[in-house]
Design a protein around this motif. Structure first.
Motif, PDB file in Angstrom:
ATOM      1  N   LYS A   1      79.451   3.041 139.860  1.00  0.00           N
ATOM      2  CA  LYS A   1      80.393   4.242 138.931  1.00  0.00           C
ATOM      3  C   LYS A   1      78.730   4.474 137.990  1.00  0.00           C
ATOM      4  O   LYS A   1      78.842   5.913 137.383  1.00  0.00           O
ATOM      5  N   ASN A   2      78.743   3.811 137.016  1.00  0.00           N
ATOM      6  CA  ASN A   2      77.850   3.701 135.476  1.00  0.00           C
ATOM      7  C   ASN A   2      76.968   4.594 136.486  1.00  0.00           C
ATOM      8  O   ASN A   2      76.170   5.268 135.537  1.00  0.00           O
ATOM      9  N   LYS A  57      77.514   7.928 136.687  1.00  0.00           N
ATOM     10  CA  LYS A  57      77.879   8.180 135.758  1.00  0.00           C
ATOM     11  C   LYS A  57      75.609   8.821 135.781  1.00  0.00           C
ATOM     12  O   LYS A  57      75.665  10.384 134.701  1.00  0.00           O
ATOM     13  N   GLU A 106      74.360  11.808 136.778  1.00  0.00           N
ATOM     14  CA  GLU A 106      74.662  13.393 136.838  1.00  0.00           C
ATOM     15  C   GLU A 106      74.138  13.651 135.388  1.00  0.00           C
ATOM     16  O   GLU A 106      74.620  15.041 135.229  1.00  0.00           O
TER      17      GLU A 106
END
Length: 707
Positions: free
Chosen positions: A20-21, A24, A27
Motif C-alpha cells: 500500500k505504501n 502511494k 501515485e
C-alpha cells in the motif's frame, strides 16, 4: 462476489502495508522509492501477481526503461492471477502510456468484468473513449459512472457532455435540468454563468433559436460573458429572419469592442446592400472615430473617388506621425488594378510634396518623413511586381539613413523578390548585426540563410536565443517544436539532393502534431473538474481538425513528394545522395551531446519507410491532404501522381476530374502532363470494365485543356 484469490496471492500484514505504501509512492510519482518497496514485497513473495504488475508499471515510468521487460512482467502477473483487477488495470495503463489505446480499452473492459462499478477504471476508460472519439461507448461509460456515484457533480455534467458530443441535444438538456434540480447551480458566479451558457449552447446547436433567445432572457442577470451572449443572440435573430434585431445586437457587440472585425463583418453580411453598407460604415466611423479597424474596413469596401478620399485619410496619420507599419497596413487595399493605381498616385503625390515643399498633407516634415515614404513606396512597387523599382526606393532610404536596421531588412525582401537569394541573406545578416537582440531580425536572417542552402550559418544564428552550446541548438529546436525551421531545413536539404534527411525533417512535423494530439489526453481529466464545458468542447473540435493547419499540410505535401522520389529512385540511389556536409555536421554535433541529451533526442527519431514508400505517402499524408486541402490544385496533382504509381486507375481518374473542376486548372501544364502520363500508364489495364471506362473518359478529359 469478488473472485477467489489463487494460492500464494495473499500478503501478510507487513507486506500488505509495504504494498500500500508503494502504491502511494507511485501515485505521488516517487518511482524510485516505489520500485524499492515493490522489490521488497517480491523478495518475500516472488509470485505475487499484483506486485509483479506494479513493478512493470513503475519501471515504465523510469528513464531508459526496457519496454519489453515491463510488458513481460505484467503478462507474467496475469498468468499467475488472471482475475486480478489490479493486473488488468495496470496492463491497460501500460498500453495507454505507449499510445496503444485500443488495447488499453480492452484491458479496462476486462477489469470491469471483475468489478463493474470500479470508479477509477470507469473514469480511465471514459478518458480513453473521449480521446478516441468513441462517443457511443463513452455515453454508456458515463452513464455507468453516474449510476455508480450519483452524488458527483462531475458525473452529471460529463454525462450530459457525452450526449451533446453524440448530437443528443434534448437528452443532454434534460440531464442538465435534472442536475440543476438536484444539485443547484455551481457556487461561484463565473461557474454558474458557464453552466447556463453551456445549456444555451446546446439549445442553439439543436436548431431551436427561439428557445435559445428565451433562455438568454431567462438567465440574463446570471450571465457574465456578454461577448458570447450578444454574438449568439445576433446569430439567432439572423437565423429567424429578424434582420433589424440582428443589426441592433451586432451594434451592441461592436460597442463592446470597436476593433472586433468579425462582428463588423457579420453586421455587413446582414445588411447585404452595398449602398447601405457604405452608410453603415460612415455611421460606425462617426460613433468610433478612433477605431482603425473600422476605418480600414471602410476603405476596403469603397471604390472609385470614395476609395481615393478614404485611403488618403487612412494613410495621412501614418505618414505625418512617421508610423513605419504603413506598408503592411495598406496591404488589403491592393484588391484591383484600379485601387493599386490610386494608392500609387497618393503615395507618389505625398513624395513629391515632401521633396518640393518639405510638407506632407500641409504639415511640415522632419528628416525621417521621406524615409518612411520611400519605405512604403518600396512595399508598393513590390506588390505591383516591380522589384527593381522597389530596390531603388530601398537604396534611397538606406543612403538617407544608413543606421536604421528595418531598411536593410526591407532591402533583403526586395532582393529575395528579385531572385538574388545570396545577396538577400547577406543583407538580412547586415540588418541582424545592427540589433542582435531582435528576435525577428535573427529569425528572418536564419530563414534567408536556409533558402540559399547555408544550414550551418542558420544554426549559428538560431543559437543566439537558445542560450546553450551550438551543438545543443537542434535539440532545442525539437523541444520547442519550431516547425517553420524544420520545414525550411527540409527544403534546403531537398534542394541539395538529400531526399532522406529532408524527408526526416518533414516527418518531424507529423511527430509534433502527434505529440500535440497526445497532450490533449491529460487535459480530459483536468477539465472534467472545472466548470467550463464550452472551452472543453472548443478544444475537442479544434483537435479534430488540427491537421488542417498550414504547417502540417505544407509538410504533408513535401512528405508525399519525397516518397514518390524514393519510389522512382530506389533506396540505394537515395542514400547515395545524402549530403555529406550535413551528415558530417550532424555526426560531429552528436559526439558532443551527453548521454541524457542523446536519449532525449531519441524521442524525436523518425524513420523513412523504404519498404513501402507509396503506402507510407498515402496514409496518413495524402489522406489528410485530400480531407482538408482537396480544393487545392497541388493536392490533386500529388494524388494523381501517387495513385498512378500505386496502380489505382479509378482513384487517379477521380483526382483528374476533381483537379479539372478547380478554377484555372484547365490551363495548368503540369496537370496536363500528369493526365497524359496517367492515360499512358493505364493503356493496357487488365480489368476490361475499367479499361472501357478510361477509354470513354480520355478524349473528353483531354479536350478540356487549354494549354
Amino acid at each position: 462476489m469478488p473472485p477467489k484469490v489463487p494460492p500464494g496471492q495473499e500478503l501478510n500484514r507487513e507486506d500488505d502495508s509495504t504494498f500500500k505504501n508503494m502504491m502511494k509512492n507511485y501515485e505521488a510519482k516517487q518511482y524510485k522509492k516505489a520500485l524499492k518497496l515493490v522489490d521488497q514485497v517480491l523478495k518475500n513473495n516472488p509470485n505475487h501477481a499484483e506486485s509483479l504488475a506494479m513493478k512493470g508499471l513503475v519501471q515504465s515510468n523510469l528513464p531508459n526503461y526496457n519496454k519489453t521487460e515491463a510488458y513481460d512482467l505484467v503478462k507474467l502477473a496475469l498468468s499467475k492471477h488472471l482475475k486480478s483487477l489490479i493486473c488488468w488495470h495496470v496492463y491497460g495503463l501500460l498500453h495507454r502510456s505507449n499510445q496503444n489505446y485500443t488495447e488499453a480499452i480492452k484491458c479496462y473492459k476486462q477489469a470491469l468484468k471483475i468489478e463493474d462499478n470500479n470508479v477509477a477504471i470507469l473514469r480511465d476508460l471514459a478518458m480513453l473513449q473521449t480521446h478516441m472519439r468513441d462517443l457511443a461507448s463513452l455515453t454508456e461509460t458515463r452513464q455507468k459512472l453516474l449510476e455508480t456515484k450519483a452524488s458527483s457533480k462531475v458525473n452529471w455534467q460529463m454525462f450530459a457532455f457525452a450526449h451533446h458530443l453524440q448530437g443528443n441535444h434534448d437528452t443532454a438538456l434534460a440531464i442538465l435540468d435534472t442536475y440543476e434540480k438536484i444539485m443547484g447551480l455551481p457556487d461561484t458566479k463565473y461557474d454558474a454563468s458557464e453552466f447556463l451558457l453551456y445549456r444555451i449552447l446546446i439549445k442553439f446547436e439543436s436548431g431551436d433559436y427561439e428557445g435559445t433567445l428565451k433562455l438568454f432572457n431567462l438567465y440574463r442577470n446570471q450571465i457574465v460573458d456578454w461577448d458570447y451572449t450578444w454574438l449568439t443572440c445576433a446569430e439567432c435573430y439572423e437565423k429567424l429572419g429578424m434582420k433589424e434585431k440582428a443589426i441592433e445586437t451586432y451594434m451592441k457587440l461592436i460597442d463592446l469592442n470597436a476593433e472586433d472585425n468579425e462582428s463588423i463583418d457579420a453586421l455587413m453580411l446582414v445588411i447585404a446592400d452595398p449602398d447601405k453598407i457604405s452608410a453603415q460604415y460612415k455611421k460606425l466611423r462617426e460613433l468610433y472615430p478612433k477605431s482603425q479597424t473600422i476605418q480600414k474596413m471602410e476603405v476596403d469596401h469603397s471604390t472609385g473617388d470614395e476609395f481615393r478620399e478614404l485611403a488618403t485619410a487612412f494613410i495621412k496619420p501614418y505618414i505625418v506621425k512617421g508610423i513605419p507599419s504603413l506598408g503592411s497596413a495598406v496591404k488589403s487595399f491592393y484588391q484591383t488594378p484600379e485601387k493599386s493605381e490610386i494608392i500609387g498616385a497618393i503615395l507618389h503625390g505625398v513624395e513629391k510634396e515632401a521633396l518640393d515643399k518639405e510638407t506632407v498633407f500641409g504639415v511640415p516634415t522632419d528628416k525621417m518623413t521621406i524615409v518612411w515614404i520611400w519605405t512604403v513606396l518600396a512595399h508598393h512597387h513590390m506588390r505591383l511586381g516591380a522589384p527593381d523599382t522597389a530596390a531603388e526606393y530601398a537604396e534611397k532610404a538606406i543612403e538617407h539613413t544608413p543606421t536604421l536596421d528595418a531598411l536593410y531588412s526591407l532591402k533583403a525582401k526586395v532582393l529575395k523578390k528579385q531572385g538574388k537569394l545570396e545577396e538577400a541573406a547577406d543583407m538580412a545578416d547586415t540588418a541582424r548585426k545592427m540589433d542582435l537582440a531582435d528576435r525577428f531580425l535573427n529569425t528572418e536572417c536564419a530563414k534567408y540563410m536556409l533558402r540559399c542552402n547555408k544550414f550551418e550559418e542558420a544554426a549559428k544564428i538560431f543559437n543566439v536565443f537558445t542560450y546553450k552550446p551550438l551543438h545543443e541548438t537542434w535539440s532545442n529546436i525539437l523541444d520547442m517544436q519550431v516547425m517553420w525551421y524544420e520545414t525550411e531545413l527540409g527544403d534546403c536539404l531537398y534542394r541539395l539532393g538529400d531526399i532522406e534527411n529532408s524527408l526526416k525533417k518533414y516527418l518531424l512535423i507529423d511527430h509534433h502534431f502527434k505529440d500535440i494530439n497526445e497532450d490533449q489526453f491529460y487535459f480530459h481529466h483536468y477539465i472534467s473538474h472545472r466548470h467550463n464545458p464550452r472551452s472543453y468542447l472548443g478544444l475537442l473540435r479544434f483537435m479534430d481538425t488540427a491537421k488542417n493547419h498550414r504547417f502540417y499540410c505544407n509538410a504533408a505535401k513535401r512528405v508525399v513528394r519525397c516518397y514518390l522520389d524514393i519510389h522512382k529512385l530506389g533506396k540505394e540511389e537515395v542514400q547515395k545522395r545524402i549530403d555529406e556536409g550535413f551528415q558530417h555536421s550532424d555526426a560531429e554535433r552528436e559526439k558532443l551531446l551527453t548521454k541524457e541529451q542523446r536519449e532525449k533526442d531519441k524521442e524525436f527519431e523518425v524513420t523513412v519507410n523504404y519498404d513501402e514508400p507509396l503506402q507510407a505517402a498515402s496514409k496518413p499524408f495524402l489522406a489528410e491532404l485530400l480531407k482538408y486541402r482537396g480544393t487545392e490544385l497541388d493536392t490533386q496533382l500529388l494524388a494523381i501522381e501517387l495513385h498512378t504509381a500505386m496502380n489505382k486507375p479509378v482513384r487517379a481518374l477521380q483526382n483528374v476530374k476533381q483537379a479539372l473542376s478547380l478554377p484555372g486548372a484547365s490551363s495548368s501544364a503540369e496537370l496536363k502532363r500528369l493526365t497524359v502520363a496517367f492515360f499512358e500508364a493505364v493503356a493496357s489495364v487488365e480489368n476490361q470494365v475499367i479499361g472501357d471506362l478510361l477509354k470513354t473518359e480520355k478524349d473528353a478529359i483531354l479536350s478540356k485543356f487549354t494549354c
